[in-house]
Design a protein around this motif. Structure first.
Motif, mmCIF file in Angstrom:
data_model
loop_
_atom_site.group_PDB
_atom_site.id
_atom_site.type_symbol
_atom_site.label_atom_id
_atom_site.label_comp_id
_atom_site.label_asym_id
_atom_site.label_seq_id
_atom_site.Cartn_x
_atom_site.Cartn_y
_atom_site.Cartn_z
ATOM 1 N N ASP A 1 3.836 5.685 -5.768
ATOM 2 C CA ASP A 1 3.663 5.671 -7.221
ATOM 3 C C ASP A 1 2.625 6.690 -7.693
ATOM 4 O OD1 ASP A 1 4.204 4.417 -9.838
ATOM 5 O OD2 ASP A 1 2.097 3.782 -9.675
ATOM 6 N N ARG A 2 1.560 6.886 -6.930
ATOM 7 C CA ARG A 2 0.448 7.747 -7.356
ATOM 8 C C ARG A 2 0.663 9.219 -7.035
ATOM 9 N NH1 ARG A 2 -4.673 5.289 -7.615
ATOM 10 N NH2 ARG A 2 -5.267 7.277 -8.540
ATOM 11 N N ARG B 1 0.832 -1.214 0.000
ATOM 12 C CA ARG B 1 0.000 0.000 0.000
ATOM 13 C C ARG B 1 0.863 1.260 0.000
ATOM 14 N NH1 ARG B 1 -4.047 -1.288 4.721
ATOM 15 N NH2 ARG B 1 -4.134 0.983 4.778
ATOM 16 N N ALA B 2 1.981 1.230 0.695
ATOM 17 C CA ALA B 2 2.903 2.366 0.686
ATOM 18 C C ALA B 2 3.447 2.586 -0.721
ATOM 19 C CB ALA B 2 4.050 2.130 1.669
ATOM 20 N N ALA B 3 3.754 1.500 -1.421
ATOM 21 C CA ALA B 3 4.274 1.603 -2.790
ATOM 22 C C ALA B 3 3.251 2.244 -3.722
ATOM 23 C CB ALA B 3 4.680 0.228 -3.306
ATOM 24 N N VAL B 4 1.970 1.961 -3.519
ATOM 25 C CA VAL B 4 0.920 2.583 -4.331
ATOM 26 C C VAL B 4 0.892 4.088 -4.071
ATOM 27 C CG1 VAL B 4 -1.577 2.742 -4.709
ATOM 28 C CG2 VAL B 4 -0.483 0.501 -4.541
ATOM 29 N N GLN C 1 5.786 13.413 -6.597
ATOM 30 C CA GLN C 1 6.841 12.493 -6.181
ATOM 31 C C GLN C 1 7.394 12.877 -4.819
ATOM 32 O OE1 GLN C 1 9.502 12.613 -9.564
ATOM 33 N NE2 GLN C 1 8.360 10.976 -10.565
ATOM 34 N N ALA C 2 6.460 13.268 -3.914
ATOM 35 C CA ALA C 2 6.853 13.760 -2.601
ATOM 36 C C ALA C 2 6.839 12.694 -1.515
ATOM 37 C CB ALA C 2 5.919 14.916 -2.191
ATOM 38 N N ILE C 3 6.267 11.536 -1.810
ATOM 39 C CA ILE C 3 6.148 10.479 -0.798
ATOM 40 C C ILE C 3 7.265 9.467 -0.985
ATOM 41 C CG2 ILE C 3 4.688 8.637 0.124
ATOM 42 C CD1 ILE C 3 2.283 10.246 -0.945
ATOM 43 N N SER C 4 7.834 9.063 0.125
ATOM 44 C CA SER C 4 8.883 8.032 0.072
ATOM 45 C C SER C 4 8.688 7.031 1.193
ATOM 46 C CB SER C 4 10.268 8.667 0.168
ATOM 47 O OG SER C 4 10.404 9.362 1.397
ATOM 48 N N ILE C 5 9.263 5.864 1.000
ATOM 49 C CA ILE C 5 9.288 4.838 2.028
ATOM 50 C C ILE C 5 10.596 5.012 2.789
ATOM 51 C CG2 ILE C 5 9.450 2.354 2.473
ATOM 52 C CD1 ILE C 5 7.678 1.953 -0.027
#
Length: 71
Positions: free
Chosen positions: A57-58, A51-54, A62-66
């Motif tokens: 990706d969405r 779910r984090a990868a989704v 491109q501000a979200i990272s794991i």
């Protein structure tokens, strides 16, 4: 690593464009500030890896990272 492994997500507020997709996908983890129209992580920021990868990706900015743990 298993897809159901819990990972922490982070938002780079410099890159966030306030699209709100993250909040729509994971409302318990992301919150869009109505005043500054920037997303942030609420709570512990933990999600299953798939779910984090989704969310990563969405994100249009491109501000979200794991956040990977240091072993």
């Amino acid at each position: 690593m298993a897809d159901d492994e819990m990972v922490r997500v982070a938002v780079d507020q410099e890159l966030c464009i306030g699209g709100g997709i993250c909040e729509m996908l994971e409302p318990e983890v992301f919150e869009l500030d109505d005043d500054i129209v920037i997303s942030s992580v609420v709570g512990d920021g933990l999600l299953p890896r798939d779910r984090a990868a989704v969310a990563v990706d969405r994100c249009p900015g491109q501000a979200i990272s794991i956040v990977e743990r240091n072993s």
